[in-house]
Motif scaffolding. Structure first.
Motif, PDB file in Angstrom:
ATOM      1  N   LEU A   1       0.633  -1.236  -0.022  1.00 50.54           N
ATOM      2  CA  LEU A   1       0.001  -0.077  -0.007  1.00 50.54           C
ATOM      3  C   LEU A   1       0.790   1.159   0.124  1.00 50.54           C
ATOM      4  CD1 LEU A   1      -2.706  -0.906   2.755  1.00 50.54           C
ATOM      5  CD2 LEU A   1      -3.005  -0.949   0.109  1.00 50.54           C
ATOM      6  N   HIS A   2       1.825   1.323   0.834  1.00 52.73           N
ATOM      7  CA  HIS A   2       2.703   2.525   1.055  1.00 52.73           C
ATOM      8  C   HIS A   2       3.533   2.679   0.041  1.00 52.73           C
ATOM      9  CE1 HIS A   2       4.630   5.591   3.210  1.00 52.73           C
ATOM     10  NE2 HIS A   2       6.127   4.968   3.165  1.00 52.73           N
ATOM     11  N   ARG A   3       3.905   1.772  -0.798  1.00 53.08           N
ATOM     12  CA  ARG A   3       5.051   2.113  -1.829  1.00 53.08           C
ATOM     13  C   ARG A   3       4.496   2.909  -3.126  1.00 53.08           C
ATOM     14  NH1 ARG A   3       5.328  -3.775  -5.036  1.00 53.08           N
ATOM     15  NH2 ARG A   3       2.866  -3.986  -5.888  1.00 53.08           N
TER      16      ARG A   3
ATOM     17  N   TYR B   1      12.110  -3.654  -0.990  1.00 48.57           N
ATOM     18  CA  TYR B   1      12.255  -2.670  -0.267  1.00 48.57           C
ATOM     19  C   TYR B   1      11.878  -2.520   1.278  1.00 48.57           C
ATOM     20  CZ  TYR B   1      14.132  -0.023  -4.250  1.00 48.57           C
ATOM     21  OH  TYR B   1      14.765   0.632  -5.383  1.00 48.57           O
ATOM     22  N   ALA B   2      10.730  -3.714   1.348  1.00 46.79           N
ATOM     23  CA  ALA B   2      10.369  -3.943   2.815  1.00 46.79           C
ATOM     24  C   ALA B   2      11.366  -4.055   3.723  1.00 46.79           C
ATOM     25  CB  ALA B   2       9.072  -4.858   2.713  1.00 46.79           C
ATOM     26  N   ILE B   3      11.510  -3.614   5.157  1.00 52.48           N
ATOM     27  CA  ILE B   3      12.664  -3.689   5.934  1.00 52.48           C
ATOM     28  C   ILE B   3      12.964  -5.298   6.079  1.00 52.48           C
ATOM     29  CG2 ILE B   3      13.369  -3.458   8.084  1.00 52.48           C
ATOM     30  CD1 ILE B   3      11.509  -0.788   8.121  1.00 52.48           C
TER      31      ILE B   3
ATOM     32  N   PRO C   1      17.698   0.975  -1.303  1.00 50.12           N
ATOM     33  CA  PRO C   1      16.930   0.436  -0.256  1.00 50.12           C
ATOM     34  C   PRO C   1      17.222   0.852   1.193  1.00 50.12           C
ATOM     35  CG  PRO C   1      17.267  -1.368  -1.882  1.00 50.12           C
ATOM     36  CD  PRO C   1      18.168   0.007  -2.274  1.00 50.12           C
ATOM     37  N   ARG C   2      18.601   0.722   1.245  1.00 51.99           N
ATOM     38  CA  ARG C   2      19.188   1.135   2.601  1.00 51.99           C
ATOM     39  C   ARG C   2      18.798   2.535   2.911  1.00 51.99           C
ATOM     40  NH1 ARG C   2      22.950  -0.853   5.948  1.00 51.99           N
ATOM     41  NH2 ARG C   2      23.844  -2.318   4.454  1.00 51.99           N
ATOM     42  N   GLU C   3      18.863   3.654   2.019  1.00 50.89           N
ATOM     43  CA  GLU C   3      18.462   5.000   2.319  1.00 50.89           C
ATOM     44  C   GLU C   3      16.888   5.107   2.302  1.00 50.89           C
ATOM     45  OE1 GLU C   3      22.367   6.829  -0.167  1.00 50.89           O
ATOM     46  OE2 GLU C   3      20.590   6.804  -1.169  1.00 50.89           O
ATOM     47  N   CYS C   4      16.187   4.360   1.436  1.00 48.76           N
ATOM     48  CA  CYS C   4      14.571   4.106   1.501  1.00 48.76           C
ATOM     49  C   CYS C   4      14.240   3.922   2.986  1.00 48.76           C
ATOM     50  CB  CYS C   4      14.056   3.465   0.447  1.00 48.76           C
ATOM     51  SG  CYS C   4      12.244   3.286   0.518  1.00 48.76           S
ATOM     52  N   ASN C   5      15.079   3.287   3.532  1.00 50.21           N
ATOM     53  CA  ASN C   5      14.465   2.618   4.850  1.00 50.21           C
ATOM     54  C   ASN C   5      15.187   3.290   6.021  1.00 50.21           C
ATOM     55  OD1 ASN C   5      12.540   0.314   4.835  1.00 50.21           O
ATOM     56  ND2 ASN C   5      14.263  -0.487   3.197  1.00 50.21           N
ATOM     57  N   SER C   6      15.210   4.647   6.013  1.00 49.43           N
ATOM     58  CA  SER C   6      15.785   5.537   7.134  1.00 49.43           C
ATOM     59  C   SER C   6      15.002   6.871   6.593  1.00 49.43           C
ATOM     60  CB  SER C   6      17.320   6.019   6.376  1.00 49.43           C
ATOM     61  OG  SER C   6      17.498   6.450   5.502  1.00 49.43           O
ATOM     62  N   ASN C   7      15.114   7.525   7.764  1.00 46.32           N
ATOM     63  CA  ASN C   7      14.530   9.119   8.018  1.00 46.32           C
ATOM     64  C   ASN C   7      12.914   9.184   7.661  1.00 46.32           C
ATOM     65  OD1 ASN C   7      17.467   9.666   7.605  1.00 46.32           O
ATOM     66  ND2 ASN C   7      17.246  11.065   6.358  1.00 46.32           N
ATOM     67  N   PHE C   8      12.435   8.149   8.542  1.00 50.51           N
ATOM     68  CA  PHE C   8      10.859   7.948   8.580  1.00 50.51           C
ATOM     69  C   PHE C   8      10.027   9.110   8.986  1.00 50.51           C
ATOM     70  CE2 PHE C   8      13.019   3.623   8.777  1.00 50.51           C
ATOM     71  CZ  PHE C   8      12.128   2.952   7.877  1.00 50.51           C
ATOM     72  N   GLY C   9      10.861  10.064   9.592  1.00 47.78           N
ATOM     73  CA  GLY C   9       9.974  11.286  10.184  1.00 47.78           C
ATOM     74  C   GLY C   9       9.462  11.804   9.197  1.00 47.78           C
ATOM     75  N   PHE C  10       8.126  12.790   9.559  1.00 51.11           N
ATOM     76  CA  PHE C  10       7.430  13.591   8.805  1.00 51.11           C
ATOM     77  C   PHE C  10       7.627  14.934   9.458  1.00 51.11           C
ATOM     78  CE2 PHE C  10       4.730  10.204   6.651  1.00 51.11           C
ATOM     79  CZ  PHE C  10       4.967  10.504   5.600  1.00 51.11           C
ATOM     80  N   ASN C  11       7.596  15.098  10.732  1.00 54.64           N
ATOM     81  CA  ASN C  11       7.682  16.408  11.475  1.00 54.64           C
ATOM     82  C   ASN C  11       8.709  16.386  12.054  1.00 54.64           C
ATOM     83  OD1 ASN C  11       6.901  18.423  12.763  1.00 54.64           O
ATOM     84  ND2 ASN C  11       5.323  17.540  13.947  1.00 54.64           N
TER      85      ASN C  11
END
Length: 280
Positions: free
Chosen positions: A120-122, A272-274, A210-220
């Motif tokens: 869903l999220h991708r 890409y999923a962790i 992928p490694r970069e995609c699975n980092s910096n999850f914050g929005f705010n």
């Protein structure tokens, strides 16, 4: 009276904030772009903003109430910590914003970690350009899931309607800000990213690596990634040269609204999923 006024005017308040912040960021993108755009802006904006309209309509039809309205219900029933223990109103507002932001960060990690939810999220990550409209590009099913999680958090915290409205406005504003294709002075970015997620910080999360995609999850707030070890300062290839998006759905027709909506049901889930850590 104040509660009824807030509830009646909540859609107008949120829409006004969205339009105002969107306009400011869109103008800044024109004045100081960070990267060139490769896909037709007309096509992307029609699709990405079309998702916003669709998500808003579905949420109003399927869900009986918005998060602010649910906060009134929680308040009336005395649900949650802040409805049991008396707090100073300003302290409560700040705590609610911070705690709800943490749960949204946790939700974001979850949709990267669970393959079904990643499907869903991708769609958010298959935008191969990155600008203010990317911040609103979420699949309708993910939006409904996000609402359910917000309701649970509101019930747990006993968040006041004012605090929930403040959080919703702040979250939408920062999402548009950190997805904007805006070039900030590096010194300013270095300071701001201790207080808020900046465009350069979040752009790393949209890397095709992928490694970069699975980092910096914050929005705010940027603190959770630093605290939990998911922070990446800069993309390996640099911001101008990095590849945005995923290694799938890169054809031009995939930017159409109809194709975006069926992406969760197409192709393999990808690497890409962790929990698919072939990139370690």
């Amino acid at each position: 009276m104040i509660g009824e006024s807030l509830l009646d005017n909540e859609p107008v308040i949120r829409l006004s904030a969205f339009i105002g912040i969107f306009a400011v960021m869109a103008l800044l993108e024109l004045a100081a772009p960070r990267r060139p755009l490769y896909v037709s802006k007309k096509l992307r904006w029609f699709s990405n903003l079309g998702i916003v309209v669709l998500n808003t309509a579905l949420a109003r039809v399927i869900l009986p109430m918005a998060p602010v309205a649910f906060a009134f219900v929680a308040q009336e029933h005395g649900w949650g910590v802040f409805n049991i223990v008396a707090w100073n109103g300003w302290v409560e507002l700040v705590l609610v914003v911070v705690l709800m932001d943490f749960f949204i960060w946790l939700q974001h990690v979850m949709v990267h970690a669970i393959p079904l939810l990643w499907r869903l999220h991708r769609m958010h990550h298959t935008d191969i350009d990155y600008d203010v409209t990317t911040g609103a590009r979420f699949h309708p099913i993910e939006i409904l899931l996000s609402f359910a999680i917000k309701f649970a958090v509101i019930a747990l915290l006993g968040a006041s309607p004012v605090a929930v409205l403040a959080f919703e406005i702040i979250l939408n504003a920062t999402s548009m800000f950190n997805h904007a294709n805006v070039r900030l002075p590096l010194g300013l970015d270095a300071v701001l990213r201790w207080l808020v997620v900046t465009p350069d910080m979040h752009r790393v999360h949209h890397s095709a690596v992928p490694r970069e995609c699975n980092s910096n999850f914050g929005f705010n707030l940027p603190w959770w990634d630093r605290l939990f070890g998911t922070y990446t300062a800069q993309p390996g290839a640099g911001h101008e040269a990095m590849t945005i998006g995923l290694d799938m759905f890169r054809e031009d027709h995939e930017a159409r609204l109809d194709q975006m909506l069926i992406q969760p049901f197409k192709c393999a889930r990808g690497e890409y999923a962790i929990n698919r850590r072939d990139w370690d």
